[in-house]
Design an enzyme around this catalytic site. Sequence first.
Site, PDB file in Angstrom:
ATOM      1  N   HIS A  55       8.754  27.686 -27.841  1.00  0.00           N
ATOM      2  CA  HIS A  55       9.806  27.126 -26.991  1.00  0.00           C
ATOM      3  C   HIS A  55      10.302  25.841 -27.640  1.00  0.00           C
ATOM      4  O   HIS A  55       9.544  25.131 -28.325  1.00  0.00           O
ATOM      5  CB  HIS A  55       9.266  26.810 -25.608  1.00  0.00           C
ATOM      6  CG  HIS A  55       8.998  28.010 -24.763  1.00  0.00           C
ATOM      7  ND1 HIS A  55       8.972  27.957 -23.386  1.00  0.00           N
ATOM      8  CD2 HIS A  55       8.744  29.309 -25.081  1.00  0.00           C
ATOM      9  CE1 HIS A  55       8.720  29.154 -22.897  1.00  0.00           C
ATOM     10  NE2 HIS A  55       8.564  29.979 -23.908  1.00  0.00           N
ATOM     11  N   GLU A  57      10.833  22.929 -26.475  1.00  0.00           N
ATOM     12  CA  GLU A  57      10.084  21.732 -26.109  1.00  0.00           C
ATOM     13  C   GLU A  57       8.787  21.615 -26.907  1.00  0.00           C
ATOM     14  O   GLU A  57       8.462  20.536 -27.432  1.00  0.00           O
ATOM     15  CB  GLU A  57       9.721  21.743 -24.613  1.00  0.00           C
ATOM     16  CG  GLU A  57      10.903  21.807 -23.688  1.00  0.00           C
ATOM     17  CD  GLU A  57      11.246  23.224 -23.235  1.00  0.00           C
ATOM     18  OE1 GLU A  57      11.605  23.383 -22.057  1.00  0.00           O
ATOM     19  OE2 GLU A  57      11.153  24.151 -24.061  1.00  0.00           O
ATOM     20  N   CYS A  85       9.453  25.142 -18.381  1.00  0.00           N
ATOM     21  CA  CYS A  85       8.545  26.090 -17.744  1.00  0.00           C
ATOM     22  C   CYS A  85       7.160  25.443 -17.602  1.00  0.00           C
ATOM     23  O   CYS A  85       6.932  24.319 -18.058  1.00  0.00           O
ATOM     24  CB  CYS A  85       8.451  27.364 -18.580  1.00  0.00           C
ATOM     25  SG  CYS A  85       7.588  27.139 -20.164  1.00  0.00           S
ATOM     26  N   CYS A  88       5.535  24.440 -21.012  1.00  0.00           N
ATOM     27  CA  CYS A  88       6.130  23.253 -21.622  1.00  0.00           C
ATOM     28  C   CYS A  88       5.842  21.993 -20.812  1.00  0.00           C
ATOM     29  O   CYS A  88       5.582  20.935 -21.379  1.00  0.00           O
ATOM     30  CB  CYS A  88       7.624  23.466 -21.816  1.00  0.00           C
ATOM     31  SG  CYS A  88       7.973  24.763 -23.024  1.00  0.00           S
TER      32      CYS A  88
END
Length: 156
Positions: A55, A57, A85, A88
């Site tokens: 991801h 992040e 999410c 993260c």
Amino acid sequence: MSDGRHDEWMQLALDEAHAAVEHGDVPVGAVVVRNGSVIAARHNERELTDDPVAHAEVLALRDAAAHIGNWRLDECTLIVTLEPCAMCAGAMVNARVGSLVFGAVDPKAGAVISHFGLLDGAPLNHRVPTIAGVRSEECGDVLRAFFRARRSRPTT
């Protein structure tokens, strides 16, 4: 309550989000800022790398930690186009991120304000002050356009 710098940094995150589309990834972009300077900028790379945790992040936090030579990112702000999410948000708590700025709310998987409230401190050991909704329409438009295009593609 964003300021001009948040808008400027969100533009960099939006640029990263657009780059994700080039390799078929969901367009989420993230930048990490420390002392007024961008020290990391990444976008989703799950499709590109076949890595389920790639991801934007997580990748940006890894790069920021490498840049400063320390896993503690308490002097850093993470700017991301979409509400993080649970994975993260957990990474931000574990990295002791100083603050979060995000654009679009994620009513399905967001773990900051939509569900769980993971950055509020309880039951975890670190609180991450958050500013939500910076350039939210633009951030949401990028995602909506991506999924609209994906749905309209003919299947073979």
